[in-house]
Design a protein around this motif. Structure first.
Motif, short mmCIF file in Angstrom:
data_model
loop_
_atom_site.label_atom_id
_atom_site.label_comp_id
_atom_site.label_asym_id
_atom_site.label_seq_id
_atom_site.Cartn_x
_atom_site.Cartn_y
_atom_site.Cartn_z
N MET A 1 81.86 23.97 100.18
CA MET A 1 82.70 24.71 99.26
C MET A 1 82.07 26.08 99.02
O MET A 1 80.88 26.21 98.79
CB MET A 1 82.81 23.95 97.95
CG MET A 1 83.55 24.75 96.89
SD MET A 1 83.77 23.90 95.33
CE MET A 1 84.98 22.71 95.81
N LEU A 2 82.90 27.09 99.09
CA LEU A 2 82.44 28.45 98.82
C LEU A 2 82.30 28.68 97.32
O LEU A 2 83.03 28.12 96.53
CB LEU A 2 83.43 29.46 99.38
CG LEU A 2 83.57 29.52 100.89
CD1 LEU A 2 84.66 30.49 101.28
CD2 LEU A 2 82.26 29.93 101.53
N LYS A 3 81.36 29.52 96.98
CA LYS A 3 81.18 29.97 95.60
C LYS A 3 81.32 31.48 95.61
O LYS A 3 81.07 32.12 96.62
CB LYS A 3 79.81 29.57 95.06
CG LYS A 3 79.62 28.08 94.94
CD LYS A 3 78.27 27.76 94.34
CE LYS A 3 78.11 26.26 94.23
NZ LYS A 3 76.89 25.90 93.50
N ILE A 4 81.70 32.03 94.48
CA ILE A 4 81.79 33.49 94.38
C ILE A 4 80.84 33.97 93.29
O ILE A 4 80.76 33.38 92.21
CB ILE A 4 83.23 33.97 94.12
CG1 ILE A 4 83.27 35.50 94.16
CG2 ILE A 4 83.78 33.41 92.83
CD1 ILE A 4 84.66 36.09 94.21
N PHE A 5 80.09 35.02 93.62
CA PHE A 5 79.20 35.69 92.70
C PHE A 5 79.66 37.14 92.62
O PHE A 5 79.52 37.89 93.57
CB PHE A 5 77.74 35.64 93.19
CG PHE A 5 77.15 34.26 93.15
CD1 PHE A 5 76.36 33.87 92.08
CD2 PHE A 5 77.39 33.36 94.17
CE1 PHE A 5 75.80 32.60 92.04
CE2 PHE A 5 76.84 32.09 94.14
CZ PHE A 5 76.05 31.70 93.07
N VAL A 6 80.24 37.51 91.49
CA VAL A 6 80.69 38.87 91.27
C VAL A 6 79.54 39.61 90.59
O VAL A 6 79.05 39.17 89.55
CB VAL A 6 81.95 38.90 90.38
CG1 VAL A 6 82.37 40.32 90.08
CG2 VAL A 6 83.08 38.13 91.04
N ASN A 7 79.08 40.70 91.17
CA ASN A 7 77.99 41.49 90.60
C ASN A 7 78.58 42.69 89.88
O ASN A 7 79.36 43.44 90.47
CB ASN A 7 77.04 41.95 91.71
CG ASN A 7 76.40 40.77 92.40
OD1 ASN A 7 75.70 39.99 91.79
ND2 ASN A 7 76.65 40.63 93.70
N LEU A 8 78.19 42.86 88.62
CA LEU A 8 78.76 43.92 87.79
C LEU A 8 77.67 44.75 87.14
O LEU A 8 76.78 44.19 86.47
CB LEU A 8 79.64 43.32 86.68
CG LEU A 8 80.79 42.43 87.13
CD1 LEU A 8 81.40 41.72 85.92
CD2 LEU A 8 81.84 43.25 87.86
N PRO A 9 77.72 46.09 87.28
CA PRO A 9 76.78 46.92 86.54
C PRO A 9 77.22 47.02 85.08
O PRO A 9 78.41 47.17 84.79
CB PRO A 9 76.88 48.28 87.23
CG PRO A 9 78.28 48.31 87.78
CD PRO A 9 78.62 46.88 88.12
N SER A 42 82.47 28.85 86.07
CA SER A 42 82.87 27.51 86.52
C SER A 42 81.81 27.04 87.51
O SER A 42 80.82 27.74 87.75
CB SER A 42 84.25 27.55 87.18
OG SER A 42 84.17 28.05 88.51
N ASP A 43 82.04 25.88 88.10
CA ASP A 43 81.10 25.37 89.10
C ASP A 43 81.05 26.25 90.35
O ASP A 43 80.10 26.15 91.13
CB ASP A 43 81.48 23.95 89.52
CG ASP A 43 81.26 22.94 88.42
OD1 ASP A 43 80.52 23.24 87.46
OD2 ASP A 43 81.82 21.83 88.52
N THR A 44 82.04 27.10 90.53
CA THR A 44 82.10 27.92 91.75
C THR A 44 82.23 29.41 91.49
O THR A 44 82.31 30.19 92.43
CB THR A 44 83.28 27.47 92.64
OG1 THR A 44 84.50 27.59 91.89
CG2 THR A 44 83.12 26.03 93.11
N ILE A 45 82.26 29.83 90.23
CA ILE A 45 82.45 31.25 89.90
C ILE A 45 81.34 31.71 88.96
O ILE A 45 81.13 31.13 87.89
CB ILE A 45 83.81 31.50 89.24
CG1 ILE A 45 84.95 31.00 90.11
CG2 ILE A 45 83.98 32.99 88.93
CD1 ILE A 45 86.29 30.98 89.41
N TYR A 46 80.64 32.77 89.38
CA TYR A 46 79.55 33.33 88.60
C TYR A 46 79.70 34.85 88.55
O TYR A 46 80.15 35.46 89.51
CB TYR A 46 78.19 33.02 89.26
CG TYR A 46 77.98 31.55 89.49
CD1 TYR A 46 77.26 30.79 88.59
CD2 TYR A 46 78.50 30.93 90.62
CE1 TYR A 46 77.06 29.43 88.79
CE2 TYR A 46 78.31 29.56 90.84
CZ TYR A 46 77.59 28.82 89.92
OH TYR A 46 77.41 27.48 90.13
N ALA A 47 79.29 35.44 87.44
CA ALA A 47 79.23 36.90 87.34
C ALA A 47 77.79 37.27 87.04
O ALA A 47 77.20 36.78 86.08
CB ALA A 47 80.15 37.42 86.25
N MET A 48 77.22 38.09 87.89
CA MET A 48 75.87 38.61 87.65
C MET A 48 76.04 39.97 86.98
O MET A 48 76.54 40.90 87.61
CB MET A 48 75.10 38.76 88.96
CG MET A 48 74.74 37.45 89.63
SD MET A 48 73.64 36.40 88.66
CE MET A 48 72.20 37.43 88.53
#
Length: 137
Positions: A1-9, A42-48
């Protein structure tokens, strides 16, 4: 399963942590520090969320200011239509700004908010039938 990590300044990691926690998300402390935080959506969505210097270490292009230009819109689905309004209300109460009035397309309902750093988030609900079969014609 793919996960997404959105990186935000972000200008203030503490402020960003508080904003996203007010929306009901948690922080993964193992991947957080003074200049960054890992928001678990969520288990698959993260924001850094990262201070600009940390963010800049990952790109050779200039870091954009999300308050003056939109490079992306990040959409999160809700299980129920009323959750969209609840997420919007919590986001505004936590320092976000409604980006425009909610949109009701019948089969889909959405509301947009900008976080304290100007990043554009959309909360939406879609009728399960439309999600499987496509929008009504």
């Amino acid at each position: 399963m793919l996960k997404i990590f959105v990186n935000l300044p972000v200008a203030d990691v503490g402020r960003s942590r508080a904003f996203y926690e007010a929306l009901g998300f948690t922080i993964n402390e193992a991947f957080s520090g003074e200049s960054s935080a890992c928001v678990v959506m969520s288990d698959t969505i993260y924001a850094m969320v990262m201070e600009p210097d940390d963010f800049a270490a990952f790109t050779d292009l200039p870091v954009a200011d999300a308050r003056t230009a939109t490079a992306a819109m990040y959409a999160l689905s809700a299980d129920r239509r009323d959750e969209v309004d609840a997420l919007l209300a919590r986001a505004v109460a936590a320092g976000g700004t409604a980006a425009r009035p909610p949109r009701d397309l019948g089969f889909m309902y959405s509301a947009d908010v900008r976080d304290p750093d100007g990043h554009h988030w959309e909360f939406f609900w879609m009728d399960p039938v439309a999600a499987e079969q496509g929008p009504p014609s």
